[in-house]
Design a protein around this motif. Structure first.
Motif, short mmCIF file in Angstrom:
data_model
loop_
_atom_site.label_atom_id
_atom_site.label_comp_id
_atom_site.label_asym_id
_atom_site.label_seq_id
_atom_site.Cartn_x
_atom_site.Cartn_y
_atom_site.Cartn_z
N GLU B 181 0.84 -1.21 0.00
CA GLU B 181 0.00 0.00 0.00
C GLU B 181 0.87 1.26 0.00
O GLU B 181 0.64 2.20 -0.76
CB GLU B 181 -0.89 0.03 1.26
CG GLU B 181 -1.97 -1.03 1.27
CD GLU B 181 -2.46 -1.29 2.70
OE1 GLU B 181 -2.49 -0.36 3.53
OE2 GLU B 181 -2.80 -2.45 2.99
N TYR B 189 2.92 9.00 -5.47
CA TYR B 189 2.02 10.11 -5.78
C TYR B 189 2.12 11.24 -4.77
O TYR B 189 1.31 12.17 -4.79
CB TYR B 189 0.59 9.59 -5.90
CG TYR B 189 0.54 8.46 -6.89
CD1 TYR B 189 0.46 8.71 -8.26
CD2 TYR B 189 0.70 7.13 -6.47
CE1 TYR B 189 0.51 7.67 -9.19
CE2 TYR B 189 0.74 6.09 -7.39
CZ TYR B 189 0.66 6.37 -8.74
OH TYR B 189 0.72 5.35 -9.65
N THR B 190 3.08 11.14 -3.85
CA THR B 190 3.25 12.15 -2.82
C THR B 190 4.74 12.46 -2.69
O THR B 190 5.58 11.75 -3.23
CB THR B 190 2.76 11.65 -1.45
OG1 THR B 190 3.58 10.53 -1.05
CG2 THR B 190 1.32 11.18 -1.51
N GLN B 210 2.99 14.21 -9.55
CA GLN B 210 2.52 14.39 -8.18
C GLN B 210 1.49 15.51 -8.04
O GLN B 210 0.93 15.70 -6.96
CB GLN B 210 3.71 14.56 -7.24
CG GLN B 210 4.49 13.24 -7.16
CD GLN B 210 5.71 13.29 -6.26
OE1 GLN B 210 6.10 14.35 -5.79
NE2 GLN B 210 6.30 12.13 -6.02
N SER B 211 1.24 16.24 -9.12
CA SER B 211 0.11 17.17 -9.05
C SER B 211 -0.95 16.79 -10.09
O SER B 211 -1.78 17.61 -10.48
CB SER B 211 0.59 18.62 -9.25
OG SER B 211 1.21 18.74 -10.49
N VAL B 213 -4.18 15.24 -10.82
CA VAL B 213 -5.39 14.85 -10.07
C VAL B 213 -5.91 13.49 -10.51
O VAL B 213 -6.19 12.61 -9.69
CB VAL B 213 -6.49 15.94 -10.23
CG1 VAL B 213 -7.80 15.47 -9.60
CG2 VAL B 213 -6.03 17.25 -9.58
N ARG B 216 -3.84 10.59 -9.28
CA ARG B 216 -3.98 10.31 -7.84
C ARG B 216 -5.34 9.69 -7.51
O ARG B 216 -5.45 8.83 -6.64
CB ARG B 216 -3.72 11.58 -7.04
CG ARG B 216 -2.21 11.83 -6.96
CD ARG B 216 -1.92 13.30 -7.00
NE ARG B 216 -1.84 13.86 -5.68
CZ ARG B 216 -2.17 15.13 -5.40
NH1 ARG B 216 -2.66 15.91 -6.32
NH2 ARG B 216 -2.01 15.59 -4.18
N VAL B 217 -6.38 10.12 -8.20
CA VAL B 217 -7.68 9.48 -8.00
C VAL B 217 -7.60 8.00 -8.40
O VAL B 217 -8.05 7.11 -7.66
CB VAL B 217 -8.78 10.20 -8.81
CG1 VAL B 217 -10.10 9.42 -8.74
CG2 VAL B 217 -8.98 11.62 -8.29
N SER B 220 -5.68 5.88 -5.94
CA SER B 220 -6.48 5.62 -4.73
C SER B 220 -7.50 4.52 -4.99
O SER B 220 -7.74 3.67 -4.12
CB SER B 220 -7.20 6.89 -4.29
OG SER B 220 -6.27 7.90 -3.98
N GLU B 221 -8.09 4.53 -6.16
CA GLU B 221 -9.07 3.48 -6.48
C GLU B 221 -8.39 2.11 -6.52
O GLU B 221 -8.94 1.12 -6.03
CB GLU B 221 -9.78 3.79 -7.79
CG GLU B 221 -10.83 4.87 -7.58
CD GLU B 221 -11.48 5.39 -8.86
OE1 GLU B 221 -12.33 6.27 -8.76
OE2 GLU B 221 -11.11 4.90 -9.96
N LYS B 223 -5.73 1.28 -4.81
CA LYS B 223 -5.44 0.91 -3.42
C LYS B 223 -6.70 0.33 -2.77
O LYS B 223 -6.63 -0.65 -2.02
CB LYS B 223 -4.93 2.10 -2.63
CG LYS B 223 -4.19 1.68 -1.37
CD LYS B 223 -4.18 2.75 -0.30
CE LYS B 223 -3.27 3.90 -0.65
NZ LYS B 223 -3.35 4.98 0.37
N GLY B 224 -7.83 0.93 -3.10
CA GLY B 224 -9.09 0.40 -2.60
C GLY B 224 -9.34 -1.02 -3.08
O GLY B 224 -9.76 -1.89 -2.30
N PHE B 226 -6.97 -3.13 -3.99
CA PHE B 226 -5.94 -3.95 -3.36
C PHE B 226 -6.37 -4.38 -1.95
O PHE B 226 -6.21 -5.54 -1.58
CB PHE B 226 -4.63 -3.16 -3.29
CG PHE B 226 -3.52 -3.90 -2.60
CD1 PHE B 226 -2.81 -4.88 -3.28
CD2 PHE B 226 -3.19 -3.62 -1.29
CE1 PHE B 226 -1.79 -5.58 -2.64
CE2 PHE B 226 -2.18 -4.32 -0.64
CZ PHE B 226 -1.48 -5.29 -1.32
N CYS B 227 -6.91 -3.45 -1.19
CA CYS B 227 -7.28 -3.75 0.21
C CYS B 227 -8.65 -4.39 0.34
O CYS B 227 -8.95 -4.99 1.37
CB CYS B 227 -7.30 -2.46 1.03
SG CYS B 227 -5.71 -1.67 1.18
N GLY B 228 -9.50 -4.23 -0.66
CA GLY B 228 -10.90 -4.58 -0.47
C GLY B 228 -11.49 -5.43 -1.56
O GLY B 228 -12.68 -5.30 -1.85
#
Ligand code: ADP
Ligand code: ADP
Ligand code: MG
Ligand code: MG
Ligand code: MG
Ligand code: MG
Ligand code: MG
Lengths: 429, 429
Positions: B181, B189-190, B210-211, B213, B216-217, B220-221, B223-224, B226-228
């Protein structure tokens, strides 16, 4: 008979059970008043026994799970671990939404008992109120708060991933989930012997459903989400029979099906049950138009529950989201480059996906209550089978459309969905 | 130093460890030959120690996990439970694909050791072969078989939901998942201090990422997901450094990141690493065009891995799918109404979704190897920083496109994807 200390209680035994536990006893009355207490069994659900104990000092509710399904008997065994799930979920939900969950007084693992607050009259099971024709002006607001609070605070948007995974494991609820898989996502689409429907009126409709390729593909996809999408701690059985209401209060009971699953399951289930009430209303009114006001309210409640939920969920996310691992402050916080823009885009994308899945689940929940093993009192209370079949057919067709189209094909917003429901109700069938 | 019987072994201690265990000792040589055995530490990964033991009767490989990350040291602790995961996963993968997984001889929990088959030369780490310019004609076929076999047989398409949930729980791998993660889905991305890139050449590219948008969206999806999204038992680290090859054989090692996650994660990771080799090849050739043949092979391997995987997965599904709970025989079997049609539609829908997610994961994997903490030898072996930066920039832009567009915008099939990769490689930057 007993195993590991378990024994099934009757009213008299419940009285002694409560009297023997000072923490419970004091809520009902002094020790010397026990003989004057009243105990009634009020369970009207399919699965468990529920006793109300009342005495001079107050009252409480004692729910006991037997190792099988109440309405079927010992031939359908069911794990008593569901009581651990229910009591944990009640406590967890109360931490998010204390106003909408009865307080738990005791969880007794060996006896498979939960003692909790008795929601005394005027509290009534919502489904009964709806069947009687009532409206509940604050219901949408309360449902939105319950859904947003419980789903947000147990999600990875709020939690770190270690805590999230621990909770997913803690709420593993295999047997109860298997029941849902079977009776909601599989049986209605196959020639299962548990199925029933208003026959012969709906025979052709059911045959059509069971050879509907698109519907069966969609139902399979939803089963996949149900089994493979731990997203938040769900109530798991959030129909109008799991909600008790007064004119001003709303309390959610019976989370024995709780588990980590897709948020759309809970949201879609309650919305589907509001739709079922809406489609049943024609069959429940004495004279045509008598329930126009209730119907208008049901439709606005349907709309406002989603809208209020989406707004409340976004608000919680904006306030507490950066504490979780899914959208950390470094990505979406005010200090991150374009953080606000990223946050807004993540929220929009998340809610669009959630709406789409909610619509599909809604369709599946409507269908299973018309064709599967468990029906709803809303429809069953319509005594004339032809009238009932007309109401059910409208609901079935609309449910099929939701299941298959999701949020596509003119159902892209909650407003268009509500309009489509109204059109479906008005359809001649 | 020890805790619960654990101690870190050096070469000499490994020799005695093996000699003391008859089941292992016999594979290497008779007891009186122990002094003649050779032991080498060959670990070139970042995390663990790997010893090769050779003697007159044969050889074996001993992998030991210390309670921290090898390349960082005690300041980055890491659970030794990863060895339980790795040994279970090796056994489970071998049950699906015995030809593509080294046999496990022993798992020693206390010592955090796995003893397994030594994949002796000519077996070579795939990444090293690719950097050296080699091609492996059967690689795509073997990767397709490994992916299809492991992902299908551990999924709910094959398993009943009780077994499925047990496996999900068994393979909970929290600490390793948290590492993923962090280093794959968040840090690139940071402005994380672990990040590095070819600087100053790529400074502007990284600032742009890194800027970004949309990127980064999308991250995040993922990662979601991956975890879920427990969908199958993943290898979890399926890059070209976890695969050993000869001209005719392929063996997958190092599943210590195994867990139940989205199938697209494994599929996308290996495809992304083939793409990285492809984009690096210009910087690794002595004269322009020298590696044209390898590049053509890399692109067809990329294509054929997906195509072969999709075909093999569908075949397994058609053969064994009705034993699982997701698409039971009553819905998709030959006896069900339109069963064949439903099965075909379910497969098409499933693979379309999987392809879409695979493309997005691919993009994230390409990006993290250029910007994040862990780079690839393919690019790092390009000694001229300007040449390397050119290769990396092409890969980075293509990765960003995959991440954000997924399978939309002209990337809807593996063929168009391969063509787009070729165009991206040819781009002047
Ligand atoms: N806390 C409570 N206060 C008042 N009535 C309750 C309470 N809990 C349950 N009941 C009554 O008992 C019925 C069955 O309870 P429920 O928890 O839904 O059991 P089941 O799991 O069998 O469905 C409810 O419909 C409601 O009428
Ligand atoms: N079974 C094996 N046979 C031959 N070499 C191996 C074997 N397992 C590991 N190795 C060698 O050791 C290296 C590190 O092993 P790996 O399992 O990838 O460890 P890590 O978890 O530290 O990345 C591999 O790159 C390979 O060169
Ligand atoms: Mg109930
Ligand atoms: Mg129910
Ligand atoms: Mg219940
Ligand atoms: Mg490795
Ligand atoms: Mg490793």
């Amino acid at each position: 008979s007993s195993s590991g200390g378990f024994r099934a209680l009757d009213c008299e035994a419940v009285k002694h059970y409560v009297a023997a536990r000072p923490g419970l006893q004091q809520r009902v009355g002094p020790a010397d008043s026990v003989e004057s207490w009243s105990v009634r069994e009020v369970g009207d659900g399919n699965i468990n026994f529920v006793f109300i104990v009342e005495g001079p000092a107050g009252s409480l509710c004692v729910k006991q799970a037997l190792p099988y399904v109440r309405c079927v008997g010992e031939s359908w065994p069911l794990t008593q671990d569901r009581v651990r799930i229910e009591s944990s979920a009640l406590v967890e939900e109360a931490a998010c939404c204390p106003d909408h969950v009865p307080a738990v007084y005791l969880y007794d693992k060996d006896m498979a008992i939960i003692a909790m607050r008795y929601l005394a009259p005027p509290f009534l099971i919502l489904r009964r109120g709806l069947v009687a024709g009532a409206v509940y002006p604050r219901l949408a607001e309360h449902l939105a708060a319950f859904l947003a609070g419980t789903l947000f605070h147990t999600s990875l948007i709020k939690l770190d991933s270690t805590t999230f995974r621990q909770k997913v494991a803690q709420y593993e609820n295999n047997e109860m989930c298997r029941l849902t898989e079977q009776v909601i996502f599989t049986e209605p689409y196959t020639a299962a012997k548990n199925n029933r429907w208003t026959s012969p009126q709906l025979d052709a409709d059911v045959a059509e459903l069971q050879s509907d390729v698109a519907a069966r593909v969609a139902a399979s996809e939803l089963k996949g989400l149900f089994c493979g999408r731990p997203q938040a701690l769900l109530h798991g059985d959030l129909h109008t029979g799991s909600i008790m209401v007064t004119d001003t209060e709303t309390s959610v009971i019976d989370p024995e099906f709780a588990f980590y699953g897709p948020m759309a399951f809970d949201v879609g289930k309650i919305l589907a049950n509001l739709l079922l009430a809406y489609f049943a209303s024609d069959g429940l009114e004495g004279a045509p138009g008598e329930r126009d006001a209730q119907r208008a309210w049901l439709l606005s409640c349907f709309r406002d529950t989603w809208t209020g939920f989406a707004a409340a969920f976004s608000r919680l996310w904006s306030e507490h989201g950066s504490s979780g691992d899914l959208y950390p402050a470094g990505l979406t916080g005010p200090g991150a480059p374009c953080g606000g823009e990223v946050l807004a885009a993540c929220q929009a994308s998340f809610l669009a996906q959630l709406f789409h899945e909610t619509v599909q689940f809604m369709g599946a929940f409507v269908i299973r209550r018309l064709v599967g093993i468990a029906h709803v009192a809303d429809m069953d209370s319509i005594s004339d089978a032809d009238v009932r079949a007309t109401c059910e057919r409208r609901a079935l067709r609309f449910g099929r459309r939701l299941l298959v189209e999701g949020s596509r094909g003119g159902l892209a917003s909650i407003e268009t969905l509500a309009e489509a429901a109204a059109a479906a109700r008005a359809a001649s069938t």
